[in-house]
Design a protein around this motif. Structure first.
Motif, PDB file in Angstrom:
ATOM      1  N   ASN A   8       0.803  -1.239   0.000  1.00  0.00           N
ATOM      2  CA  ASN A   8       0.000   0.000   0.000  1.00  0.00           C
ATOM      3  C   ASN A   8       0.831   1.281   0.000  1.00  0.00           C
ATOM      4  OD1 ASN A   8      -2.382  -1.640   0.283  1.00  0.00           O
ATOM      5  ND2 ASN A   8      -1.893  -1.794   2.478  1.00  0.00           N
ATOM      6  N   GLY A   9       2.109   1.193  -0.329  1.00  0.00           N
ATOM      7  CA  GLY A   9       2.944   2.382  -0.299  1.00  0.00           C
ATOM      8  C   GLY A   9       2.848   3.212  -1.571  1.00  0.00           C
ATOM      9  N   MET A  10       3.189   4.485  -1.449  1.00  0.00           N
ATOM     10  CA  MET A  10       3.319   5.381  -2.599  1.00  0.00           C
ATOM     11  C   MET A  10       4.765   5.262  -3.082  1.00  0.00           C
ATOM     12  SD  MET A  10       1.187   8.718  -1.215  1.00  0.00           S
ATOM     13  CE  MET A  10       2.074   8.838   0.344  1.00  0.00           C
ATOM     14  N   VAL A  11       4.974   4.496  -4.129  1.00  0.00           N
ATOM     15  CA  VAL A  11       6.320   4.132  -4.548  1.00  0.00           C
ATOM     16  C   VAL A  11       6.929   5.230  -5.430  1.00  0.00           C
ATOM     17  CG1 VAL A  11       7.714   2.473  -5.843  1.00  0.00           C
ATOM     18  CG2 VAL A  11       5.882   1.666  -4.339  1.00  0.00           C
ATOM     19  N   CYS A  12       7.974   5.881  -4.914  1.00  0.00           N
ATOM     20  CA  CYS A  12       8.811   6.783  -5.707  1.00  0.00           C
ATOM     21  C   CYS A  12      10.009   5.955  -6.153  1.00  0.00           C
ATOM     22  CB  CYS A  12       9.266   7.979  -4.884  1.00  0.00           C
ATOM     23  SG  CYS A  12       7.982   9.175  -4.527  1.00  0.00           S
ATOM     24  N   ASP A  13      10.071   5.628  -7.436  1.00  0.00           N
ATOM     25  CA  ASP A  13      11.003   4.590  -7.883  1.00  0.00           C
ATOM     26  C   ASP A  13      12.446   5.061  -8.034  1.00  0.00           C
ATOM     27  OD1 ASP A  13      10.885   6.089 -10.205  1.00  0.00           O
ATOM     28  OD2 ASP A  13      10.037   4.484 -11.449  1.00  0.00           O
ATOM     29  N   GLY A  14      12.706   6.349  -7.812  1.00  0.00           N
ATOM     30  CA  GLY A  14      14.066   6.866  -7.930  1.00  0.00           C
ATOM     31  C   GLY A  14      14.341   7.608  -9.219  1.00  0.00           C
ATOM     32  N   THR A  15      13.432   7.533 -10.184  1.00  0.00           N
ATOM     33  CA  THR A  15      13.640   8.202 -11.467  1.00  0.00           C
ATOM     34  C   THR A  15      13.227   9.666 -11.450  1.00  0.00           C
ATOM     35  OG1 THR A  15      11.422   7.644 -12.283  1.00  0.00           O
ATOM     36  CG2 THR A  15      13.199   6.030 -12.676  1.00  0.00           C
ATOM     37  N   GLY A  16      12.471  10.073 -10.432  1.00  0.00           N
ATOM     38  CA  GLY A  16      11.883  11.409 -10.414  1.00  0.00           C
ATOM     39  C   GLY A  16      10.451  11.419 -10.912  1.00  0.00           C
ATOM     40  N   ASN A  17       9.968  10.282 -11.420  1.00  0.00           N
ATOM     41  CA  ASN A  17       8.578  10.187 -11.865  1.00  0.00           C
ATOM     42  C   ASN A  17       7.626  10.270 -10.668  1.00  0.00           C
ATOM     43  OD1 ASN A  17       9.261   9.871 -14.555  1.00  0.00           O
ATOM     44  ND2 ASN A  17       9.364   7.638 -14.404  1.00  0.00           N
ATOM     45  N   PRO A  55      13.836   4.075  -2.992  1.00  0.00           N
ATOM     46  CA  PRO A  55      15.096   3.336  -2.867  1.00  0.00           C
ATOM     47  C   PRO A  55      15.872   3.842  -1.655  1.00  0.00           C
ATOM     48  CG  PRO A  55      14.779   4.164  -5.114  1.00  0.00           C
ATOM     49  CD  PRO A  55      13.760   4.834  -4.254  1.00  0.00           C
ATOM     50  N   GLY A  56      16.747   3.018  -1.122  1.00  0.00           N
ATOM     51  CA  GLY A  56      17.612   3.454  -0.040  1.00  0.00           C
ATOM     52  C   GLY A  56      18.458   4.627  -0.475  1.00  0.00           C
ATOM     53  N   PHE A  57      18.682   5.567   0.430  1.00  0.00           N
ATOM     54  CA  PHE A  57      19.467   6.755   0.103  1.00  0.00           C
ATOM     55  C   PHE A  57      20.948   6.383  -0.010  1.00  0.00           C
ATOM     56  CE2 PHE A  57      16.133   9.009   2.922  1.00  0.00           C
ATOM     57  CZ  PHE A  57      15.182   8.920   1.919  1.00  0.00           C
ATOM     58  N   ILE A  58      21.600   6.930  -1.021  1.00  0.00           N
ATOM     59  CA  ILE A  58      23.025   6.699  -1.277  1.00  0.00           C
ATOM     60  C   ILE A  58      23.765   7.992  -0.984  1.00  0.00           C
ATOM     61  CG2 ILE A  58      24.740   6.087  -3.033  1.00  0.00           C
ATOM     62  CD1 ILE A  58      22.496   4.542  -4.490  1.00  0.00           C
ATOM     63  N   ASP A  59      24.650   7.949  -0.002  1.00  0.00           N
ATOM     64  CA  ASP A  59      25.390   9.152   0.388  1.00  0.00           C
ATOM     65  C   ASP A  59      26.746   9.149  -0.305  1.00  0.00           C
ATOM     66  OD1 ASP A  59      26.650  11.293   1.615  1.00  0.00           O
ATOM     67  OD2 ASP A  59      25.816  10.865   3.596  1.00  0.00           O
ATOM     68  N   ARG A 467      13.181  -1.548  -8.870  1.00  0.00           N
ATOM     69  CA  ARG A 467      12.989  -2.351 -10.071  1.00  0.00           C
ATOM     70  C   ARG A 467      13.046  -3.830  -9.681  1.00  0.00           C
ATOM     71  NH1 ARG A 467      11.881   1.818 -12.160  1.00  0.00           N
ATOM     72  NH2 ARG A 467      12.746   2.841 -14.001  1.00  0.00           N
ATOM     73  N   GLU A 468      12.323  -4.638 -10.395  1.00  0.00           N
ATOM     74  CA  GLU A 468      12.449  -6.077 -10.177  1.00  0.00           C
ATOM     75  C   GLU A 468      13.869  -6.509 -10.524  1.00  0.00           C
ATOM     76  OE1 GLU A 468       9.341  -8.080 -12.320  1.00  0.00           O
ATOM     77  OE2 GLU A 468       7.757  -7.322 -10.999  1.00  0.00           O
ATOM     78  N   GLY A 469      14.475  -7.295  -9.656  1.00  0.00           N
ATOM     79  CA  GLY A 469      15.851  -7.736  -9.834  1.00  0.00           C
ATOM     80  C   GLY A 469      16.872  -6.862  -9.119  1.00  0.00           C
ATOM     81  N   TYR A 470      16.431  -5.719  -8.605  1.00  0.00           N
ATOM     82  CA  TYR A 470      17.330  -4.838  -7.859  1.00  0.00           C
ATOM     83  C   TYR A 470      17.399  -5.273  -6.391  1.00  0.00           C
ATOM     84  CZ  TYR A 470      18.198  -1.266 -11.438  1.00  0.00           C
ATOM     85  OH  TYR A 470      18.637  -0.601 -12.548  1.00  0.00           O
ATOM     86  N   TRP A 471      18.485  -4.899  -5.741  1.00  0.00           N
ATOM     87  CA  TRP A 471      18.630  -5.200  -4.319  1.00  0.00           C
ATOM     88  C   TRP A 471      17.560  -4.491  -3.502  1.00  0.00           C
ATOM     89  CZ3 TRP A 471      21.455  -8.958  -2.327  1.00  0.00           C
ATOM     90  CH2 TRP A 471      22.533  -9.462  -3.084  1.00  0.00           C
ATOM     91  N   GLY A 472      17.143  -5.137  -2.440  1.00  0.00           N
ATOM     92  CA  GLY A 472      16.082  -4.608  -1.588  1.00  0.00           C
ATOM     93  C   GLY A 472      16.580  -3.576  -0.602  1.00  0.00           C
ATOM     94  N   ASP A 473      17.153  -2.486  -1.112  1.00  0.00           N
ATOM     95  CA  ASP A 473      17.513  -1.329  -0.299  1.00  0.00           C
ATOM     96  C   ASP A 473      16.354  -0.341  -0.402  1.00  0.00           C
ATOM     97  OD1 ASP A 473      19.983  -2.518   0.047  1.00  0.00           O
ATOM     98  OD2 ASP A 473      21.023  -1.237  -1.390  1.00  0.00           O
ATOM     99  N   LEU A 474      15.589  -0.202   0.666  1.00  0.00           N
ATOM    100  CA  LEU A 474      14.351   0.563   0.607  1.00  0.00           C
ATOM    101  C   LEU A 474      14.152   1.387   1.868  1.00  0.00           C
ATOM    102  CD1 LEU A 474      12.153  -2.361  -0.726  1.00  0.00           C
ATOM    103  CD2 LEU A 474      12.811  -0.349  -2.051  1.00  0.00           C
TER     104      LEU A 474
END
Length: 529
Positions: A8-17, A55-59, A467-474
């Motif tokens: 039920n989450g509002m998924v921001c996929d990391g693309t800016g969409n 996605p998990g934040f990358i510093d 994305r499907e196949g990506y690591w589960g960093d969320l």
């Protein structure tokens, strides 16, 4: 049955969409299904109703190179949603070293990176293997630090390298890249990197470019000579073919504000030319670094012992004091900002703890000393291990830089003492203050700047997007309340609104609490599964 389902989450996929309402199914550490509704069950289910899943934040700029091995200290990073960090910054880090250089690096980096005791490594491979054998919470990637390879070849001398020495440095860069580094870093403001010529920078960049690495650089001057400093690193990228990333981009000092627009245009022009240029930024009007950076470069040469000897020499000390006030040929925080804008962040001695959070001006008054003498005496007593905060700018300029599409979010956080609040607050501050409250861009765009943008810089193939196949960093966060809570007065405060964090599919933060998981991986170049 899935290992984890986030529903039920509002998924921001990391693309800016714009966000999309989706369920996320995770098994064996990876995202294996994205669907409007997953009817199957999971061992662990998270209801993200009303929350954003990103996605998990990358510093891309941190100083966790040692303290990442101390989960009880390092967990403040994952509690902000940070799942991957880039070590080896500013050309000064922990590997490679030799038996001849290790002790000096341990002394020099104590204030910046902390102290974990003996370093049981020499090469980049040794260090990464050490991390792989440690309990680390988040993922770690590494840059080869220019200063480390320089001292292996030239030592800590304050001189130019010969052509043969530059070639030897390039070979060491190539070796580090083969061992798994992502790129190379330099801090051309800091000795020993400060003694490099353009030719040296080009040569070491060629070593990283050969393996599609990036050049992450603290430029030679971020104030009155910032435009010339940008020209230098752009030319190094032009001639070496490397991707260029500017660390903590800014123009320091209110008297230099007119240079900011010109600096941004230089980066855009380089992109138009075909040079891949990006930069990171922390969302504050103050910097933080080692206190010894107040000294002119010649006074920082040859290692800690030589620095302290100069500070004790009456004639050299007087020369240093005069240059700190008047010399505009180096990135001079005293001349540019004044003693009242330089604040002590951390010290190592209990007797000096009373100075943490005080400006050098205030310390001088406390000690009934000239502020310059107060600062130099503090450096001596701390054996140069103290750190400082420099209040350099205005909010309008922070916003102007942040709006640029080349920008990505970085913290440059330094542990210890009374740190800069960016250690705790950077990512939540961008989401809450700048995206939600000031609306300089959307929350999905803010997420892009924290996820897929740094993933592209580092050429991470399976992180930075949902994305499907990506690591589960969320990360699951509440967009209505997420914001930083750390301040300069009270910096040890976690942000609000970061609810849950998964790293490599493992639930690491639940309901805002660290649960003790250490599922982090070392990400070596070309070896990301």
């Amino acid at each position: 049955m899935y290992d984890v389902i986030i529903r039920n989450g509002m998924v921001c996929d990391g693309t800016g969409n714009p966000w999309t309402k989706l369920d996320i199914g995770i098994t064996d550490g990876k995202i294996i299904r994205l669907d409007k509704m997953i009817h199957e069950q999971a061992q662990r289910e998270i209801d993200a109703s009303g929350s954003i899943v990103s996605p998990g934040f990358i510093d891309p700029h941190v100083h966790s190179d040692l303290l990442c091995t101390k989960p009880e200290i390092h967990n403040i990073r994952v509690l902000q949603g940070i799942t991957t960090e880039l070590f080896g910054q500013d050309g000064i880090s922990v590997a490679p070293v030799s038996e001849n250089t290790k002790l000096e690096w341990q002394k020099q980096l104590k204030g910046l990176n902390g102290d974990i005791g003996e370093w049981p490594w020499q090469t980049v491979d040794d260090y990464l293997s050490f991390l792989e054998g440690s309990d680390i919470i988040g993922n770690a990637a590494y840059l080869i630090p220019h200063g480390n390879i320089r001292t292996l070849v030239v030592g800590f001398e304050g001189r130019q390298a010969t052509k043969e020495e530059c070639k030897e440095m390039r070979e060491l860069v190539e070796e580090g890249m083969r061992q798994g580094a992502i790129g190379i870093s330099s801090g051309i403001q800091y000795p020993p990197c400060a003694y490099a010529t353009l030719e040296e920078l080009i040569e070491i960049c060629k070593g990283a470019a050969k393996y599609d690495g990036c050049f992450v650089v603290h430029i030679r001057n971020e104030s009155n000579l910032s435009l010339e400093a940008l020209d230098e690193v752009i030319e190094a990228a032009r001639q070496s073919g490397i991707r260029l990333h500017i660390s903590h981009f800014k123009v320091c000092g209110k008297i230099n504000r007119d240079k900011l627009e010109k600096a941004l245009h230089k980066l855009e022009d380089a992109r138009q030319e075909g040079i891949e240029v990006t930069f990171d930024q922390y969302p504050y009007t103050a910097a933080s670094t080692m206190l010894q950076a107040i000294l002119p470069p010649w006074a920082q040469a040859d290692g800690t012992g030589a620095i302290l000897s100069r500070l004790r020499d009456p004639q050299l000390r007087q020369r240093i004091k005069e240059e700190m006030l008047h010399n505009g040929k180096y990135d001079n925080p005293v001349r540019n900002n004044g003693w009242d804008h330089i604040v002590i962040a951390s010290v190592t001695l209990e007797s000096n703890r009373k100075f943490e959070g005080k400006s050098i001006q205030e310390i001088g008054e406390m000690q009934q000393q000239d502020p310059a003498d107060a600062a130099l005496d503090l450096l001596i007593s701390e054996e140069a291990a103290a750190t400082m905060i420099i209040h350099w700018g205005v909010e309008e300029d922070v916003t102007k830089v942040m709006e640029n599409p080349l920008q990505m979010v970085g913290s440059d956080g330094v542990f210890g003492g009374k740190p800069h609040p960016r250690l705790y607050g950077s990512f939540a501050r961008v989401l809450g203050k700048y995206a939600r409250e000031e609306q300089i861009f959307s929350i999905p765009e803010a997420v892009r700047k924290m996820t897929s943008a740094p993933a592209q810089l580092l050429r991470l193939r399976k992180r930075g997007m949902i994305r499907e196949g990506y690591w589960g960093d969320l990360v699951v966060f509440d967009p209505a309340v997420v914001v930083d809570c750390a301040t300069f007065e009270e910096p040890h405060q976690l942000p609000s609104g970061i609810l849950h964090v998964l790293i490599n599919g493992k639930l690491t933060v639940f309901n805002g609490k660290y649960v003790g998981e250490t599922a982090g991986q070392v990400i070596r170049r070309g070896n990301e599964a």
